[in-house]
Design a protein around this motif. Structure first.
Motif, PDB file in Angstrom:
ATOM      1  N   SER A 239       2.587   0.758 -14.610  1.00 45.17           N
ATOM      2  CA  SER A 239       1.404   1.351 -15.350  1.00 45.17           C
ATOM      3  C   SER A 239       0.558   0.355 -15.922  1.00 45.17           C
ATOM      4  O   SER A 239       1.093  -0.477 -16.501  1.00 45.17           O
ATOM      5  CB  SER A 239       1.699   2.295 -16.297  1.00 45.17           C
TER       6      SER A 239
ATOM      7  N   GLU B 270       8.158   0.570  -7.977  1.00 42.19           N
ATOM      8  CA  GLU B 270       7.082   1.268  -8.281  1.00 42.19           C
ATOM      9  C   GLU B 270       5.955   0.607  -8.828  1.00 42.19           C
ATOM     10  O   GLU B 270       6.131  -0.465  -9.326  1.00 42.19           O
ATOM     11  CB  GLU B 270       7.380   2.578  -9.072  1.00 42.19           C
ATOM     12  N   ALA B 271       4.871   1.102  -8.848  1.00 45.45           N
ATOM     13  CA  ALA B 271       3.551   0.658  -9.539  1.00 45.45           C
ATOM     14  C   ALA B 271       3.799   0.623 -11.044  1.00 45.45           C
ATOM     15  O   ALA B 271       4.214   1.438 -11.502  1.00 45.45           O
ATOM     16  CB  ALA B 271       2.349   0.975  -9.128  1.00 45.45           C
TER      17      ALA B 271
ATOM     18  N   SER C 251       0.694  -1.083   0.140  1.00 50.60           N
ATOM     19  CA  SER C 251      -0.052   0.106  -0.139  1.00 50.60           C
ATOM     20  C   SER C 251       0.912   1.432  -0.156  1.00 50.60           C
ATOM     21  O   SER C 251       0.768   2.145  -0.629  1.00 50.60           O
ATOM     22  CB  SER C 251      -1.029  -0.017   1.214  1.00 50.60           C
ATOM     23  N   ARG C 252       2.100   1.358   0.647  1.00 49.02           N
ATOM     24  CA  ARG C 252       3.122   2.274   0.530  1.00 49.02           C
ATOM     25  C   ARG C 252       3.474   2.535  -0.969  1.00 49.02           C
ATOM     26  O   ARG C 252       3.684   3.688  -1.135  1.00 49.02           O
ATOM     27  CB  ARG C 252       4.268   2.019   1.507  1.00 49.02           C
ATOM     28  N   LEU C 253       3.699   1.369  -1.631  1.00 44.81           N
ATOM     29  CA  LEU C 253       3.936   1.531  -2.913  1.00 44.81           C
ATOM     30  C   LEU C 253       3.006   1.968  -3.794  1.00 44.81           C
ATOM     31  O   LEU C 253       3.034   2.081  -5.229  1.00 44.81           O
ATOM     32  CB  LEU C 253       4.809   0.407  -3.413  1.00 44.81           C
ATOM     33  N   GLY C 254       1.802   2.033  -3.333  1.00 50.71           N
ATOM     34  CA  GLY C 254       0.491   2.498  -4.000  1.00 50.71           C
ATOM     35  C   GLY C 254       0.138   1.376  -5.352  1.00 50.71           C
ATOM     36  O   GLY C 254      -0.052   1.536  -6.414  1.00 50.71           O
ATOM     37  N   LEU C 255       0.365   0.024  -4.925  1.00 48.78           N
ATOM     38  CA  LEU C 255       0.114  -1.087  -5.615  1.00 48.78           C
ATOM     39  C   LEU C 255      -1.060  -1.498  -5.575  1.00 48.78           C
ATOM     40  O   LEU C 255      -1.642  -2.525  -6.386  1.00 48.78           O
ATOM     41  CB  LEU C 255       1.128  -2.310  -5.379  1.00 48.78           C
ATOM     42  N   LYS C 256      -2.249  -0.812  -4.933  1.00 51.54           N
ATOM     43  CA  LYS C 256      -3.563  -1.194  -4.906  1.00 51.54           C
ATOM     44  C   LYS C 256      -4.149  -1.316  -6.318  1.00 51.54           C
ATOM     45  O   LYS C 256      -4.723  -2.450  -6.484  1.00 51.54           O
ATOM     46  CB  LYS C 256      -4.294  -0.225  -4.196  1.00 51.54           C
ATOM     47  N   LYS C 257      -3.975  -0.511  -7.266  1.00 44.86           N
ATOM     48  CA  LYS C 257      -4.640  -0.592  -8.220  1.00 44.86           C
ATOM     49  C   LYS C 257      -3.932  -1.031  -9.524  1.00 44.86           C
ATOM     50  O   LYS C 257      -4.066  -1.374 -10.535  1.00 44.86           O
ATOM     51  CB  LYS C 257      -4.847   0.722  -8.870  1.00 44.86           C
ATOM     52  N   SER C 258      -2.766  -1.848  -9.209  1.00 43.45           N
ATOM     53  CA  SER C 258      -1.690  -2.319 -10.263  1.00 43.45           C
ATOM     54  C   SER C 258      -1.413  -3.705  -9.948  1.00 43.45           C
ATOM     55  O   SER C 258      -1.269  -4.166  -8.796  1.00 43.45           O
ATOM     56  CB  SER C 258      -0.459  -1.671  -9.959  1.00 43.45           C
TER      57      SER C 258
ATOM     58  N   VAL D  63       4.559  -4.721 -10.376  1.00 43.79           N
ATOM     59  CA  VAL D  63       5.501  -3.704  -9.914  1.00 43.79           C
ATOM     60  C   VAL D  63       6.572  -3.850 -10.847  1.00 43.79           C
ATOM     61  O   VAL D  63       7.090  -4.961 -11.124  1.00 43.79           O
ATOM     62  CB  VAL D  63       5.672  -4.204  -8.207  1.00 43.79           C
TER      63      VAL D  63
END
Lengths: 795, 430
Positions: A795, A792-793, A733-740, A743
């Motif tokens: 795209s 990073e997530a 969640s810190r890396l913002g992977l929720k929507k992806s 990685v």
């Protein structure tokens, strides 16, 4: 071998077919028969599996018993009289055979097992030429058991349940079961609807009929068309003994050669199925020479002198220190010894086989060789063991099976690791900490041992601030509770760790205090052999890390593939690209497009050359070539000998026997004394916890060496799936992977930049701020295991 | 309901039951739990209780008829963890006595199990109840709650040093789980498949610990023996087999149901209690001890007493006491076909002779019954049955084979008729 004297007091006297035999109490009639060389037919009985007495084929007559009894499950008693061939016994055996055959398809002419089928063999002795069964036969649907084991013809199954018991008792996870009842009973995978075990191929050997057969070998050849040669597995350091089976000089099937001291009667799947690489398209059959950036086939007369000339030029121009030699720990002792001898003759000491190691401080100068610390068979007898940083099931699958047996007998098995693992055995304790905290956690155990034993030695200054938990105390107690039968093992993750020396020192200290044995689980088939042979810098040469970080002008790679076989994939790639000349000796075409060698010389894989491996217990195992070298490939030792001749450094030995003798002689020199896990490093201060996200890297088991990477059926297994990036939910969640779903991982800058996009998975058992993605896979091999990376997530 | 609760004037286990007086207070009013109280208050040594059981001539009521006292004495005294298990997995076709005992007198079984646990030193017990009788399971749960609340179960029972916990467990209806080791496997949460013996459950039983398994009716007898003395119980029976026995009478009788008789009562008496053969027809055959015991022709049965030895002498078995009566309109081929289908369905599939043999028998019987029999089929039937017998892990193989061999032996002409004429003799001639 000298005959060991056995104390037979208290043994029981019985008779088998009128012949007296003595057996220890607790033995079975089957064992007594085997001891007196009497064969009793059987299907469900197997010496390594539990007794079920269900096939009833081994029914025998015993005096004073009203009914025939199964020999496999009947304990012997004093004065017992057994008849295995009496009228009553034969009548019982024949009736069981009739029952077994009524629903069996009897499709031997089209059955893969034909010619090596226990049912077929025994039906000759106990069956009839006709059947009174006039009803329709049972049909059982085929099952999917993955890419290795074919279960397409389950109508042939005789429900002996050997496979079921194997998965449960030996492989550790009951992946098969018998569902339904009566003559509708079927063997089926049910947990994840396929078979995922890393030792699943043994079911093929265990199956007494043609129900479970080898998928890759299916319909390839008949048993009687095959010739058989003994060999040794080139994968892990167990050195499993093989029977390589060939048809028209091509290896088409590999079976275990029973060796109770090493592999018992088992093989890991990679020992058994990696032969597919030997016949694959990726085999190199002619030398390759780079012309205009592309590798073009050449003949030996061109390639070999060219290789010698270019090496000579570079050495003359830049000095012998400009050369680096990387040798795979899967290379034979002969190849490696000759290659090292040639390099040293050229005054180059930049030689190394420790390709995945990062910390050399304890192994660079030492003349001692790390090993298992005990015979392999002794592992089964342990009462307590601590594994530090070990992917045991993936690194040494059959050693894991031995540990599992010990665990089932009540041994307290514990693990200290950065990666949570499914051990498939009852574990006493499992501690998972981030890589940078591993030494700290181990230090806590050392302090716990100090406290628990009130050790006379004072606590070293470096450990003064370390406080053990109650869990640590309990783990230490489990080692102390097993005097003489406790061991501490350093696994591949600990050996490849940046603080390997510190971990080893702490482990040794823990072993000293708890009086446990200390063992190292060597990485590859010949790690111990190459260490004994001194295939590493002896004077002031550079180790593998130094050779890559300070790029050389020329590299020689023996059976090693960059970047797959090194820990520093990124650094290695860049070093190879900068080099003026890279010579590779390999059985396979190069697979990494961006680091093509300048010349590739095709050398024989283990089946096509004689060679020697020294396994984890220090056992020297030599083997002959099972097949002639394919096309223009030549045994590695011959190629190196020829190269040495062209470089004016001729060797005295000219025959494989002479090469073997001299290699073994030099490696075996003082070997007993040199096999030791005792190191004299002083304890340094405990490392601080890393501030950045840490990587946990295992070696994906079906990507660990050049052979398995090209074994197509192994590559289709679940265990060979491409790596995923695993992390806990907080990091995700810190890396913002929720929507992806994926990685992106980045390392390095500019032309040295490497990126990979991996699907990510959540694993809450992982330590905080760590991400696990394994090395050696095409997607991840280009990364340095250590060193900064960015997540990073995607795209 | 009263018709079904008339167990006969010999009844001791089922005496005075109305169907509604199964609760703890009713049982205590009938003198229940007195045996347990006596043992615990007077500190009667387990050996002494065991001697009473041995002296009573109580034999296992589940089918095998093994002396109960001797079975209990096989339990190793020193083992720290032991179990006592009640086999209430009553699945034998024709048998429905345990259901009545548990339904109408559950505390009698509970008390028997507590005493058994006391004798053998077990701290835990299980009552494994047949999966299809849910109502009985629920009643047993209520009864256990009552017994726990009254202090007959739990820690330090009635102030003594003896503690015992008892639990009900319901199966899912597999016949094979009535085999004691299949029951243990099922109780452990595994597929119900019998274990190979040795080791016997008395050494390696539930969860690998010493275990004794007895039938519901066996446990029900225990408190009566303690209360009234072993000699009283022995006197109820015949010879060395003591007590009364519940017989489940089914088939072609006027009043099918459970009847409790003293061992040694003539079969004719039982048939009379059950109202005689239905419609006054002629008695053709009787299966005296549940579907797995050999069938006997009516005339032999009419001359036989109902006790272990007499029935054995007549060529069959006392078994569970399920008496299946068949009149002259019954086709024996069809009866056997049905039985063979049952054993085919219920074979666990573990060992070869039973797995393959029961299927073969069922196929053969199906063909013969449907007029597709062939010459030689009868010989094959008999041979297959012979080849199953005595060669399997558990008794299910024998249970499947014995009816076949006895039906063919006593009623061979009917089988021959079916094969030769492709139709049924009974339909043609009766």
């Amino acid at each position: 071998m000298s005959e060991t004297v056995v104390d037979k007091s208290g043994w029981l006297n019985l008779e088998i077919n009128g012949k007296p035999v003595q057996m220890p109490p607790g033995s079975t009639v089957m064992e007594a028969a085997q001891a007196s060389k009497v064969f009793i037919p059987h299907f469900c009985y197997h010496k390594k599996l539990s007794l079920v007495a269900s096939c009833r084929m081994c029914l025998v007559q015993v005096e004073k018993l009203p009914k025939p009894v199964p020999a496999c499950a009947t304990p012997v008693s004093e004065g017992m009289k057994v008849w295995t061939r009496s009228e009553a016994a034969i009548a019982a055996q024949q009736s069981v055979m009739e029952f077994l055959l009524i629903n069996h398809p009897l499709d031997c002419p089209i059955c893969d097992q034909g010619g090596e089928c226990q049912l077929q063999d025994l039906s000759v002795g106990y069956g009839k030429g006709y059947s009174q069964f006039k009803e329709s036969k049972r049909v059982v649907a085929g099952k999917d058991m993955g890419s290795l084991v074919s279960a397409a013809e389950m109508s042939r199954c005789i429900q002996c349940t050997r496979c079921v018991r194997f998965t449960d008792e030996i492989a550790g996870k009951m992946e098969l079961g018998m569902i339904w009842r009566g003559d509708r009973a079927e063997i089926t995978p049910f947990v994840s609807e396929t078979v995922e075990s890393e030792i699943s191929g043994n079911m093929i050997d265990l199956c007494p009929v043609g129900a479970l057969t080898s998928k890759p070998f299916r319909y390839k050849a008949r048993n009687w068309e095959l010739s058989r040669r003994k060999s040794v597995s080139p994968h892990d350091a167990l050195g499993a003994n093989l029977i390589v089976q060939l048809r028209r000089n091509q290896v088409v099937w590999v079976k275990p050669l029973e060796n109770e001291a090493i592999n018992e009667c088992w093989l890991a799947d990679r020992d058994r199925f990696s032969y597919e690489a030997l016949n694959s398209e990726s085999r190199l059959t002619k030398p390759l020479v780079k012309k205009d950036g592309a590798l073009i086939e050449a003949d030996w007369q061109e390639a070999l002198p060219l290789a010698a000339a270019r090496l000579k030029n570079i050495i003359e121009r830049d000095g012998s220190d400009s050369l680096g030699v990387l040798i795979s720990p899967h290379a034979t002792l002969e190849e490696a010894t000759l290659m090292a001898r040639l390099a040293r003759a050229l005054d180059c000491d930049n030689i190394d086989y420790r390709l995945r190691q990062q910390d050399f401080s304890h192994t660079d100068k030492a003349s001692q060789v790390f090993w298992l610390g005990m015979p392999i068979a002794e592992v089964s007898q342990l009462k307590a063991a601590l594994f530090i940083g070990s992917f045991l099931r993936h690194d040494q699958p059959l050693l894991a099976a031995r540990v599992r047996q010990a665990a089932k007998r009540g041994a307290a098995i514990s693990s200290l690791h950065s990666a949570p693992a499914d051990w498939l055995m009852p574990m006493a304790r499992e501690k998972v900490v981030s890589p940078s905290q591993l030494a700290q956690a181990l230090a806590a155990l050392v302090v716990a041992a100090h406290r628990e034993t009130k050790a006379a030695q004072s606590l070293p200054a470096a450990l003064q601030d370390v406080t053990p938990t109650e869990e640590d105390m309990a783990l230490v107690r489990s080692l102390l509770n097993a005097p003489e039968k406790a061991a501490i093992f350093l696994g591949s993750f600990a050996q490849q760790h940046e603080q390997a020396a510190l971990l080893h020192t702490l482990a040794q200290r823990l072993a000293d205090i708890t009086k446990a044995k200390i063992g190292v689980l060597p990485e590859a088939a010949n790690s111990v052999g190459l260490a004994l042979a001194g295939i590493q810098p002896q004077k002031n040469g550079l180790n593998v890390k130094a050779m890559l970080e300070a790029p050389r002008k020329a590299y020689v790679l023996l059976n090693a593939e960059v970047p797959f076989d090194v820990a520093q994939g990124n650094t290695a790639r860049s070093a190879m690209r900068q080099a003026d000349f890279v010579l590779s000796l390999s059985p396979f075409k190069p697979s990494a497009e961006d680091v093509l060698p300048d010349i590739v010389l095709p050398i024989s894989p283990f089946t096509e050359t004689s060679g020697t491996f020294i396994n984890m217990e220090g056992r020297v195992q030599s083997f002959h070539g099972a097949a002639p070298p394919l096309d223009e490939t030549r045994p590695g030792w011959q190629v190196i000998t020829a190269l040495a001749g062209l470089l004016n450094q001729p060797f005295a030995e000219t025959t494989p026997e002479a090469v073997r003798a001299s290699s073994i002689n030099s490696a075996a020199e003082n070997a007993t004394a040199r096999l030791s896990n005792q190191i004299g490093e002083a304890l340094s201060a405990m490392p601080k916890k890393a501030t950045a996200v840490e990587r946990i890297a295992g070696v994906s088991m079906y990507h660990a060496d050049p052979l398995v990477r090209r074994a197509s059926s192994l590559q289709r297994t679940v265990l060979a799936q491409s790596p995923k990036a695993a992390m806990n939910a907080a990091l995700a969640s810190r890396l913002g992977l929720k929507k992806s779903a994926a990685v992106r991982i980045r390392q390095g800058k500019n032309e040295n930049a490497v990126t990979a996009e991996l699907p990510w998975v959540c694993d809450e058992r992982l330590p905080a701020d760590t991400v696990r993605f394994d090395m050696a896979h095409p997607l991840t091999a280009g990364f340095d295991v250590c060193g900064e990376f960015h997540l990073e997530a995607a795209s | 309901m009263s018709a079904f609760l008339d167990y006969g004037s010999d009844a001791v286990l089922m005496k005075d039951l109305t169907g509604d007086n199964w609760r703890l207070k009713d049982y205590v009013a009938r003198g229940g739990y007195e045996a347990l109280k006596t043992i615990l208050k007077d500190r009667i040594a387990p050996e002494q209780v065991l001697a009473e059981i041995k002296g009573s001539g109580l034999r296992g009521r589940g089918g095998a008829g093994f002396p109960t006292g001797m079975k209990w004495s096989f339990m190793p005294a020193a083992a720290p963890e032991k179990y006592v298990v009640c086999n209430a997995d009553e699945g034998e076709p024709g048998t429905f006595k345990d259901r009545d005992i548990l339904r109408f007198n559950p505390h009698m079984v509970i008390e028997g199990m507590i005493i058994a646990a006391y004798v053998m030193g077990c701290a835990r017990g299980y009552n494994y109840i047949h999966g299809e009788i849910w109502e009985v399971y629920e009643r047993c749960e209520e009864a256990l709650d009552e017994a726990r609340a009254a202090g007959f179960l739990g820690q330090r029972i009635m102030g003594s040093d003896f503690s015992f916990e008892l639990f009900n467990h319901h199966g899912f209806g597999a016949y094979i789980c009535g085999e004691e080791t299949g029951l243990l496997e099922s109780l452990e949460g595994k597929k119900g498949q019998p274990r190979y013996k040795p080791p016997f459950p008395a050494n390696v039983g539930l969860y690998g610990k010493p275990t004794t398994i007895n039938n519901v009716e066996t446990f029900a007898c225990v408190s009566l023996i303690i209360k009234n003395g072993s000699q009283w119980f022995l006197g109820l029976g015949k010879g060395n087999a003591g007590g009364t026995k519940l017989f489940s009478v089914s088939g072609d009788v006027e009043r099918p149901g459970n009847y409790e008789l003293r061992l040694g009562t003539p079969f004719a008496k039982l048939l009379e209690m059950a109202g005689g053969v239905r419609g006054g027809r002629k008695l053709k055959a009787v299966i005296p001890g549940g579907s797995s015991s050999p069938v006997l022709p009516g005339e032999i049965m009419m001359a036989t007493d109902l006790d272990y030895d007499s029935i054995a002498k007549a060529g069959s078995m006392m078994g569970s006491g399920a008496v299946i009566v068949m009149d002259e309109t019954r086709c024996m081929v069809r009866c056997l076909a049905r039985l063979s289908e049952f054993y085919h369905e219920e074979s666990c599939g573990q060992c070869t002779p039973c797995r393959e043999g029961t299927g073969w028998l069922a196929h053969l019987m199906h063909r013969i019954e449907h007029g597709e029999g062939r010459p030689g089929d009868i010989e094959t039937l008999d041979r297959v049955a012979h080849n199953i017998m005595g060669r399997t892990i558990c008794a299910l193989g024998d249970a499947a084979a014995m009816p076949v061999r006895s039906f063919v032996k006593h009623f061979r002409d009917e089988f021959v008729y079916h094969i030769e004429h492709h139709r049924c003799q009974v339909a043609d001639h009766v």
